[in-house]
Scaffold this active site. Structure first.
Site, PDB file in Angstrom:
ATOM      1  N   THR A  98     -30.815 -53.237   9.841  1.00  0.00           N
ATOM      2  CA  THR A  98     -31.960 -53.519  11.512  1.00  0.00           C
ATOM      3  C   THR A  98     -32.939 -51.703  11.157  1.00  0.00           C
ATOM      4  O   THR A  98     -34.230 -52.304  11.040  1.00  0.00           O
ATOM      5  CB  THR A  98     -31.080 -52.819  12.633  1.00  0.00           C
ATOM      6  N   HIS A 155     -35.419 -54.459   8.586  1.00  0.00           N
ATOM      7  CA  HIS A 155     -36.857 -54.789   9.693  1.00  0.00           C
ATOM      8  C   HIS A 155     -37.492 -54.182  10.424  1.00  0.00           C
ATOM      9  O   HIS A 155     -38.298 -54.402   9.894  1.00  0.00           O
ATOM     10  CB  HIS A 155     -35.803 -55.964  11.008  1.00  0.00           C
ATOM     11  N   HIS A 203     -30.210 -44.862  13.285  1.00  0.00           N
ATOM     12  CA  HIS A 203     -28.625 -44.732  14.363  1.00  0.00           C
ATOM     13  C   HIS A 203     -27.421 -44.655  13.612  1.00  0.00           C
ATOM     14  O   HIS A 203     -26.250 -44.569  14.358  1.00  0.00           O
ATOM     15  CB  HIS A 203     -29.138 -45.860  15.124  1.00  0.00           C
ATOM     16  N   GLU A 204     -27.516 -43.896  12.267  1.00  0.00           N
ATOM     17  CA  GLU A 204     -26.317 -44.238  11.784  1.00  0.00           C
ATOM     18  C   GLU A 204     -26.660 -42.592  11.267  1.00  0.00           C
ATOM     19  O   GLU A 204     -26.885 -42.083  10.502  1.00  0.00           O
ATOM     20  CB  GLU A 204     -25.841 -44.668  10.581  1.00  0.00           C
ATOM     21  N   CYS A 222     -26.623 -49.050  30.582  1.00  0.00           N
ATOM     22  CA  CYS A 222     -26.800 -48.740  32.006  1.00  0.00           C
ATOM     23  C   CYS A 222     -26.323 -48.088  32.792  1.00  0.00           C
ATOM     24  O   CYS A 222     -26.959 -47.607  33.718  1.00  0.00           O
ATOM     25  CB  CYS A 222     -27.926 -49.906  32.691  1.00  0.00           C
ATOM     26  N   CYS A 249     -22.922 -53.995  28.287  1.00  0.00           N
ATOM     27  CA  CYS A 249     -23.798 -54.290  28.922  1.00  0.00           C
ATOM     28  C   CYS A 249     -24.509 -54.873  29.100  1.00  0.00           C
ATOM     29  O   CYS A 249     -25.101 -55.383  27.994  1.00  0.00           O
ATOM     30  CB  CYS A 249     -23.869 -52.877  28.884  1.00  0.00           C
ATOM     31  N   ASP A 266     -19.287 -63.825  -1.457  1.00  0.00           N
ATOM     32  CA  ASP A 266     -20.663 -63.453  -0.969  1.00  0.00           C
ATOM     33  C   ASP A 266     -20.913 -64.345  -3.143  1.00  0.00           C
ATOM     34  O   ASP A 266     -20.799 -65.122  -3.569  1.00  0.00           O
ATOM     35  CB  ASP A 266     -20.779 -61.668  -1.692  1.00  0.00           C
ATOM     36  N   ARG A 289     -21.292 -56.675  -5.299  1.00  0.00           N
ATOM     37  CA  ARG A 289     -20.853 -57.106  -4.134  1.00  0.00           C
ATOM     38  C   ARG A 289     -19.653 -56.989  -3.956  1.00  0.00           C
ATOM     39  O   ARG A 289     -19.042 -56.033  -3.694  1.00  0.00           O
ATOM     40  CB  ARG A 289     -21.632 -57.088  -2.849  1.00  0.00           C
ATOM     41  N   GLY A 293     -22.044 -61.560  11.866  1.00  0.00           N
ATOM     42  CA  GLY A 293     -23.534 -61.780  11.037  1.00  0.00           C
ATOM     43  C   GLY A 293     -24.889 -62.174  11.772  1.00  0.00           C
ATOM     44  O   GLY A 293     -24.086 -63.278  12.929  1.00  0.00           O
ATOM     45  N   TYR A 311     -20.456 -57.880  19.027  1.00  0.00           N
ATOM     46  CA  TYR A 311     -21.621 -57.216  18.987  1.00  0.00           C
ATOM     47  C   TYR A 311     -21.335 -56.131  19.309  1.00  0.00           C
ATOM     48  O   TYR A 311     -20.870 -55.320  20.169  1.00  0.00           O
ATOM     49  CB  TYR A 311     -22.807 -57.556  20.458  1.00  0.00           C
TER      50      TYR A 311
HETATM   51  P1  NAD Z   1     -26.131 -57.219   3.956  1.00  0.00           P
HETATM   52  O1  NAD Z   1     -27.002 -57.605   4.653  1.00  0.00           O
HETATM   53  O2  NAD Z   1     -26.144 -55.880   3.224  1.00  0.00           O
HETATM   54  O3  NAD Z   1     -24.921 -57.872   4.181  1.00  0.00           O
HETATM   55  C1  NAD Z   1     -24.509 -59.433   3.829  1.00  0.00           C
HETATM   56  C2  NAD Z   1     -24.041 -59.786   2.645  1.00  0.00           C
HETATM   57  O4  NAD Z   1     -23.640 -61.225   2.547  1.00  0.00           O
HETATM   58  C3  NAD Z   1     -24.679 -60.019   1.567  1.00  0.00           C
HETATM   59  O5  NAD Z   1     -24.026 -59.216  -0.085  1.00  0.00           O
HETATM   60  C4  NAD Z   1     -25.135 -61.254   0.597  1.00  0.00           C
HETATM   61  O6  NAD Z   1     -25.549 -61.189  -0.693  1.00  0.00           O
HETATM   62  C5  NAD Z   1     -24.289 -61.672   1.184  1.00  0.00           C
HETATM   63  N1  NAD Z   1     -24.415 -63.915   1.505  1.00  0.00           N
HETATM   64  C6  NAD Z   1     -25.719 -64.490   1.458  1.00  0.00           C
HETATM   65  N2  NAD Z   1     -25.606 -65.417   1.563  1.00  0.00           N
HETATM   66  C7  NAD Z   1     -24.120 -65.897   1.495  1.00  0.00           C
HETATM   67  C8  NAD Z   1     -23.188 -66.985   1.534  1.00  0.00           C
HETATM   68  N3  NAD Z   1     -23.826 -68.164   1.174  1.00  0.00           N
HETATM   69  N4  NAD Z   1     -22.036 -66.820   1.919  1.00  0.00           N
HETATM   70  C9  NAD Z   1     -21.369 -65.587   1.710  1.00  0.00           C
HETATM   71  N5  NAD Z   1     -22.176 -64.095   2.216  1.00  0.00           N
HETATM   72  C10 NAD Z   1     -23.197 -64.345   1.227  1.00  0.00           C
HETATM   73  O7  NAD Z   1     -25.784 -57.011   6.349  1.00  0.00           O
HETATM   74  P2  NAD Z   1     -24.049 -55.421   6.807  1.00  0.00           P
HETATM   75  O8  NAD Z   1     -25.402 -54.562   6.606  1.00  0.00           O
HETATM   76  O9  NAD Z   1     -23.057 -55.224   5.600  1.00  0.00           O
HETATM   77  O10 NAD Z   1     -23.461 -56.817   7.801  1.00  0.00           O
HETATM   78  C11 NAD Z   1     -23.454 -57.929   7.758  1.00  0.00           C
HETATM   79  C12 NAD Z   1     -24.279 -58.220   9.359  1.00  0.00           C
HETATM   80  O11 NAD Z   1     -24.325 -57.894  10.193  1.00  0.00           O
HETATM   81  C13 NAD Z   1     -25.314 -58.503   8.739  1.00  0.00           C
HETATM   82  O12 NAD Z   1     -26.033 -60.021   8.555  1.00  0.00           O
HETATM   83  C14 NAD Z   1     -25.905 -57.956   9.424  1.00  0.00           C
HETATM   84  O13 NAD Z   1     -27.522 -58.246  10.135  1.00  0.00           O
HETATM   85  C15 NAD Z   1     -25.076 -58.241  10.749  1.00  0.00           C
HETATM   86  N6  NAD Z   1     -24.693 -57.093  11.795  1.00  0.00           N
HETATM   87  C16 NAD Z   1     -24.008 -57.259  13.879  1.00  0.00           C
HETATM   88  C17 NAD Z   1     -24.313 -56.808  14.219  1.00  0.00           C
HETATM   89  C18 NAD Z   1     -23.690 -57.253  15.266  1.00  0.00           C
HETATM   90  O14 NAD Z   1     -23.595 -55.718  16.664  1.00  0.00           O
HETATM   91  N7  NAD Z   1     -23.723 -57.700  15.643  1.00  0.00           N
HETATM   92  C19 NAD Z   1     -24.070 -55.121  13.936  1.00  0.00           C
HETATM   93  C20 NAD Z   1     -24.423 -54.840  11.954  1.00  0.00           C
HETATM   94  C21 NAD Z   1     -24.925 -55.580  11.418  1.00  0.00           C
HETATM   95 ZN    ZN Z   2     -25.017 -51.907  32.071  1.00  0.00          ZN
END
Ligand code: NAD
Ligand code: ZN
Length: 341
Positions: A40, A43, A63-64, A93, A107, A195, A200, A263, A287
């Site tokens: 995040t 981004h 935030h971490e 909220c 929420c 991956d 990784r 993801g 989430y």
């Molecule tokens: P990251 O981007 O570090 O890891 C994602 C991994 O996926 C990378 O190592 C990448 O090489 C790999 N990847 C790419 N294409 C691939 C494929 N076709 N098959 C398998 N692996 C593939 O992210 P992260 O910090 O480990 O977070 C994981 C995911 O969770 C991200 O999409 C992030 O946005 C999401 N996320 C969601 C929440 C939520 O609350 N839903 C919270 C945190 C992160």
């Molecule tokens: Zn709420």
């Protein structure tokens, strides 16, 4: 105090001197010791479409974190100056239907630390006492620093029972790797992680996965065959956000298989819905963390010997933030820690 500030609505991040925050009623003031960098934050630095739509400027981001309470706002009587703490970054909220029913993680109107209110990439931050997680004083500081993403991993990994099950994890980012460690610890049989990044996958091998497969070079069908699996995977954890991963996972699941999706895809993803129906698959979005059941689970898992330290690969001083962000962007890393002490 020092703070990493999204100072202007354009790409970049600036280390600035800003006024120390003061804790309001029901809040605590926390001295930040260490922080972790999350996707995040990338981004926000890149100022992509999502960031432009959600991030007010100027804003202290991040935030971490792990820190120590240094002051209590009015009305806080259940925490103490000196407590080692982390914090839930989603402020709920308290009034929507889910909040009122005690389902705070559902929420509909959350605020985000370092997203919509001042964050943790700073010497100090304030947080409502109700969002503070008090760590055991003997916890490893690095592990405490990454409780936020560890919580994403634990929340997703424990969404469906994994004891004796064959688990497929797509995406060996920090969260996928921690999820692999959790399902292994929780008694899964085969833990297969995929991956396209060998660094990784190598890291994932250190937490005891059965197979770490590069899907740029091999297929899940091949992995399946090599393991002698008769049916597909029982549990899928999608942790890449990549548009090819979920369709491949749907293909690889057993009848009645259950998929938890963490993801975040950047656009639409097409999957074979007839397969979802005919194979009676469950797909559930995940989430954040459950407040505060996930935090409790993380604490006891760590206390009881779950080791997630292999996922932490780099550490920089706060002043070296540009190098730290570059390291995360390049992807030849696990979790990257910024030291504020
Ligand atoms: P990251 O981007 O570090 O890891 C994602 C991994 O996926 C990378 O190592 C990448 O090489 C790999 N990847 C790419 N294409 C691939 C494929 N076709 N098959 C398998 N692996 C593939 O992210 P992260 O910090 O480990 O977070 C994981 C995911 O969770 C991200 O999409 C992030 O946005 C999401 N996320 C969601 C929440 C939520 O609350 N839903 C919270 C945190 C992160
Ligand atoms: Zn709420």
């Amino acid at each position: 105090m020092r703070a990493l500030v999204k100072a202007k609505p354009e790409p970049g991040l600036w280390l600035e001197d800003v006024p120390d925050p003061t804790p309001g009623t029901g809040e605590v003031l926390i001295e930040v010791l260490q922080t972790g960098i999350c996707g995040t934050d990338l981004h926000i630095v890149a100022w992509d479409e999502w960031a432009q739509a959600h991030i007010p400027t100027p804003l202290v981001v991040g935030h971490e974190f792990v820190g120590r309470i240094v002051a209590l706002g009015a009305g806080v009587d259940d925490l103490t100056v000196g407590d080692l703490v982390g914090g839930e970054g989603h402020l709920v909220c308290g009034r929507c239907r889910n909040c009122m029913a005690g389902r705070r993680h559902l929420c509909a109107r959350t605020e985000g630390v370092g997203v919509t209110r001042a964050g943790a990439f700073a010497d100090y931050l304030t947080l409502p006492a109700t969002n503070v997680w008090k760590h055991r004083p003997d916890i490893d500081l690095d592990v405490a620093t990454i409780f936020d993403p560890f919580g994403n991993a634990v929340h997703t990994a424990l969404t469906f029972p994994v004891l004796g099950e064959d688990v497929l994890i797509t995406g060996a980012g920090p969260i996928g790797i921690m999820a692999a460690a959790v399902v292994r610890h929780a008694g899964a049989r085969y833990v297969v992680i995929t991956d396209v990044n060998d660094y990784r996958l190598e890291l994932a091998s250190k937490v005891g996965v059965t197979v770490a497969a590069n899907t740029g070079r091999t297929t899940l069908a091949r992995v399946h065959q090599d393991l002698g699996m008769k049916e597909g995977f029982d549990i899928g954890l999608e942790m890449s956000g990549n548009s090819q991963a979920l369709p491949a996972m749907v293909e690889a699941m057993a009848h009645g298989g259950r998929i938890a999706v963490l993801g975040l895809p950047s656009g639409d993803i097409s999957i074979d819905w007839s397969r979802v129906v005919l194979h009676m698959l469950t797909i559930k979005g995940i989430y954040g963390r459950q407040m505060f059941e996930t935090w409790y689970a993380m604490s006891v898992l760590v206390q009881e010997g779950l080791d997630i330290t292999p996922v932490i690969t780099h550490r920089f001083r706060a002043e070296e933030y540009e190098q730290a962000f570059r390291t995360v962007r390049e992807g030849l890393c696990g979790k990257v820690i910024l030291d504020w002490t």
